[in-house]
Write a protein that holds these residues in place. Structure first.
Motif, PDB file in Angstrom:
ATOM      1  N   LEU A  45       1.116  -7.292  -6.042  1.00 34.73           N
ATOM      2  CA  LEU A  45       0.343  -6.078  -5.793  1.00 34.73           C
ATOM      3  C   LEU A  45       1.150  -5.090  -4.956  1.00 34.73           C
ATOM      4  O   LEU A  45       1.196  -3.887  -5.271  1.00 34.73           O
ATOM      5  CB  LEU A  45      -0.958  -6.428  -5.069  1.00 34.73           C
ATOM      6  CG  LEU A  45      -1.832  -5.246  -4.636  1.00 34.73           C
ATOM      7  CD1 LEU A  45      -2.372  -4.500  -5.856  1.00 34.73           C
ATOM      8  CD2 LEU A  45      -2.985  -5.733  -3.747  1.00 34.73           C
ATOM      9  N   PRO A  67      -4.111   0.323  -7.985  1.00 34.02           N
ATOM     10  CA  PRO A  67      -4.886  -0.781  -8.566  1.00 34.02           C
ATOM     11  C   PRO A  67      -5.776  -1.491  -7.550  1.00 34.02           C
ATOM     12  O   PRO A  67      -5.461  -1.543  -6.358  1.00 34.02           O
ATOM     13  CB  PRO A  67      -3.808  -1.719  -9.105  1.00 34.02           C
ATOM     14  CG  PRO A  67      -2.597  -1.441  -8.264  1.00 34.02           C
ATOM     15  CD  PRO A  67      -2.656   0.035  -7.985  1.00 34.02           C
ATOM     16  N   ALA A  68      -6.884  -2.031  -8.009  1.00 35.69           N
ATOM     17  CA  ALA A  68      -7.772  -2.839  -7.170  1.00 35.69           C
ATOM     18  C   ALA A  68      -7.015  -4.082  -6.707  1.00 35.69           C
ATOM     19  O   ALA A  68      -6.141  -4.590  -7.428  1.00 35.69           O
ATOM     20  CB  ALA A  68      -9.004  -3.236  -7.962  1.00 35.69           C
ATOM     21  N   PRO A  69      -7.292  -4.562  -5.501  1.00 35.09           N
ATOM     22  CA  PRO A  69      -8.373  -4.158  -4.578  1.00 35.09           C
ATOM     23  C   PRO A  69      -7.947  -3.126  -3.540  1.00 35.09           C
ATOM     24  O   PRO A  69      -8.552  -3.044  -2.476  1.00 35.09           O
ATOM     25  CB  PRO A  69      -8.715  -5.476  -3.914  1.00 35.09           C
ATOM     26  CG  PRO A  69      -7.371  -6.146  -3.762  1.00 35.09           C
ATOM     27  CD  PRO A  69      -6.613  -5.788  -5.013  1.00 35.09           C
ATOM     28  N   VAL A  70      -6.904  -2.340  -3.818  1.00 30.52           N
ATOM     29  CA  VAL A  70      -6.400  -1.377  -2.837  1.00 30.52           C
ATOM     30  C   VAL A  70      -7.481  -0.349  -2.488  1.00 30.52           C
ATOM     31  O   VAL A  70      -8.166   0.161  -3.377  1.00 30.52           O
ATOM     32  CB  VAL A  70      -5.152  -0.658  -3.377  1.00 30.52           C
ATOM     33  CG1 VAL A  70      -4.640   0.346  -2.345  1.00 30.52           C
ATOM     34  CG2 VAL A  70      -4.063  -1.667  -3.720  1.00 30.52           C
ATOM     35  N   ARG A  71      -7.590  -0.065  -1.189  1.00 30.95           N
ATOM     36  CA  ARG A  71      -8.544   0.939  -0.721  1.00 30.95           C
ATOM     37  C   ARG A  71      -7.782   2.145  -0.194  1.00 30.95           C
ATOM     38  O   ARG A  71      -6.810   2.008   0.547  1.00 30.95           O
ATOM     39  CB  ARG A  71      -9.433   0.342   0.381  1.00 30.95           C
ATOM     40  CG  ARG A  71     -10.373   1.331   1.042  1.00 30.95           C
ATOM     41  CD  ARG A  71     -11.464   0.609   1.837  1.00 30.95           C
ATOM     42  NE  ARG A  71     -10.919  -0.312   2.822  1.00 30.95           N
ATOM     43  CZ  ARG A  71     -10.586   0.037   4.072  1.00 30.95           C
ATOM     44  NH1 ARG A  71     -10.710   1.279   4.470  1.00 30.95           N
ATOM     45  NH2 ARG A  71     -10.133  -0.881   4.915  1.00 30.95           N
ATOM     46  N   THR A 111      -5.225  -5.093   0.766  1.00 28.52           N
ATOM     47  CA  THR A 111      -6.216  -6.135   0.481  1.00 28.52           C
ATOM     48  C   THR A 111      -7.224  -6.232   1.607  1.00 28.52           C
ATOM     49  O   THR A 111      -6.872  -6.012   2.781  1.00 28.52           O
ATOM     50  CB  THR A 111      -5.550  -7.518   0.317  1.00 28.52           C
ATOM     51  OG1 THR A 111      -4.911  -7.885   1.551  1.00 28.52           O
ATOM     52  CG2 THR A 111      -4.514  -7.523  -0.805  1.00 28.52           C
ATOM     53  N   PRO A 112      -8.484  -6.561   1.322  1.00 27.26           N
ATOM     54  CA  PRO A 112      -9.467  -6.746   2.391  1.00 27.26           C
ATOM     55  C   PRO A 112      -9.206  -8.014   3.193  1.00 27.26           C
ATOM     56  O   PRO A 112      -9.499  -8.068   4.393  1.00 27.26           O
ATOM     57  CB  PRO A 112     -10.800  -6.818   1.645  1.00 27.26           C
ATOM     58  CG  PRO A 112     -10.438  -7.267   0.264  1.00 27.26           C
ATOM     59  CD  PRO A 112      -9.095  -6.677  -0.017  1.00 27.26           C
ATOM     60  N   HIS A 119      -0.516 -11.212  -3.836  1.00 27.20           N
ATOM     61  CA  HIS A 119      -0.324 -10.164  -2.839  1.00 27.20           C
ATOM     62  C   HIS A 119       1.043  -9.515  -3.000  1.00 27.20           C
ATOM     63  O   HIS A 119       1.176  -8.282  -2.930  1.00 27.20           O
ATOM     64  CB  HIS A 119      -0.462 -10.745  -1.433  1.00 27.20           C
ATOM     65  CG  HIS A 119      -1.865 -11.082  -1.055  1.00 27.20           C
ATOM     66  ND1 HIS A 119      -2.180 -11.654   0.173  1.00 27.20           N
ATOM     67  CD2 HIS A 119      -3.039 -10.937  -1.710  1.00 27.20           C
ATOM     68  CE1 HIS A 119      -3.493 -11.829   0.233  1.00 27.20           C
ATOM     69  NE2 HIS A 119      -4.027 -11.407  -0.899  1.00 27.20           N
ATOM     70  N   PRO A 156      -3.839   7.268  -7.949  1.00 23.63           N
ATOM     71  CA  PRO A 156      -4.743   6.123  -8.094  1.00 23.63           C
ATOM     72  C   PRO A 156      -3.951   4.824  -7.999  1.00 23.63           C
ATOM     73  O   PRO A 156      -2.857   4.708  -8.560  1.00 23.63           O
ATOM     74  CB  PRO A 156      -5.328   6.319  -9.497  1.00 23.63           C
ATOM     75  CG  PRO A 156      -5.204   7.777  -9.755  1.00 23.63           C
ATOM     76  CD  PRO A 156      -3.925   8.200  -9.094  1.00 23.63           C
ATOM     77  N   GLU A 205      -8.308   5.911   1.767  1.00 19.97           N
ATOM     78  CA  GLU A 205      -9.259   6.724   2.523  1.00 19.97           C
ATOM     79  C   GLU A 205      -8.522   7.837   3.251  1.00 19.97           C
ATOM     80  O   GLU A 205      -7.381   7.657   3.691  1.00 19.97           O
ATOM     81  CB  GLU A 205     -10.006   5.870   3.560  1.00 19.97           C
ATOM     82  CG  GLU A 205     -10.960   4.853   2.970  1.00 19.97           C
ATOM     83  CD  GLU A 205     -11.734   4.113   4.051  1.00 19.97           C
ATOM     84  OE1 GLU A 205     -11.453   4.346   5.254  1.00 19.97           O
ATOM     85  OE2 GLU A 205     -12.611   3.309   3.704  1.00 19.97           O
TER      86      GLU A 205
END
Length: 252
Positions: free
Chosen positions: A233, A201-205, A219-220, A230, A199, A207
């Protein structure tokens, strides 16, 4: 080491690189993978749908199109890129190299450098995409969705150990001493056999990429080393991935 930050007068430049260890493959298999990659890449953005054979002069840059990909032509290009000493024997275990671009002007051009089929001990094969330096095409490609697509295309076609899409200043920051085995990009892919991504931390995506591995998008919005949030993170994510044993050198 001093890292230069992006600026209005000298914009940062971006790339995507896929890397894998020794893998013996003939020119025909390298050609098949390259064709699959070019077809997938063409779906990411119209700018990445046109590629041309290398020429001696820029004025001839668009004379010999490589799209749609032809396996016989690609295999011959790889075969010509065999490693050898001038006038000497071929080094088969060093594989084949092939370089080409999409025929644009210097600062609005993308180029691909592919090294495939090398199987010498400790050897690294790669597919390296340099993106345009500035302009409308660059702005459109320097986005998470576009780089997501590019990285997925590399992962599916080349089946690499890892892929990173990032800016060069970000790379310099992530690999300060030049000893990092894996770069952590704005968008990163890690092969499934390397282990399970923990897992993050946000905002990591996070998939999946089919059954091959995992995509990580930090980041988005555009990742920049000028943003301390940034940078913090990225450091935290690297720590977590290293702790999970996912940032080791390529072995296959």
């Amino acid at each position: 080491m001093t890292v230069k930050l992006e600026s209005e007068t000298y914009p940062d430049t971006y790339f995507a690189g896929a890397y894998w260890g020794p893998r013996k493959e003939p020119p025909e298999e390298c050609a098949r993978r390259a064709a699959d990659f070019l077809n997938l890449l063409a779906k990411c953005d119209p700018f990445l749908a046109h590629w041309y054979m290398p020429t001696k002069s820029r004025k001839d840059a668009r004379k010999y199109p490589l799209m749609p990909p032809d396996l016989t032509t690609l295999a011959e290009m790889f075969r010509r890129g065999v490693n050898r000493e001038k006038g000497g024997p071929v080094f088969e275990d060093l594989g084949f190299s092939f370089w080409f671009d999409n025929g644009g002007p210097d600062r609005d051009c993308a180029d691909l450098r592919i090294h495939c089929g090398g199987y010498a001990e400790g050897f690294s094969n790669s597919c390296f995409l340099s993106l345009p330096k500035q302009g409308a095409n660059a702005e459109r490609l320097f986005t998470a969705p576009a780089l997501d697509c590019v990285v997925r295309s590399m992962a599916l076609a080349w089946e690499p150990e890892w892929v990173a899409a990032m800016s060069r200043t970000h790379r310099d920051l992530d690999d300060r001493d030049g000893k990092a085995d894996v770069w952590l990009g704005w968008v990163t892919y890690l092969a499934r056999h390397r282990g399970t991504v923990p897992p993050l931390p946000a905002p990591v995506r996070i998939e999946p990429v089919e059954d091959k591995g995992t995509l990580i998008v930090l980041t988005p919005e555009r990742f920049t080393v000028a943003n301390p949030e940034h940078v913090a993170l990225a450091r935290r994510v690297r720590e977590l991935l290293e702790r999970a044993g996912l940032m080791k050198p390529a072995t296959s």
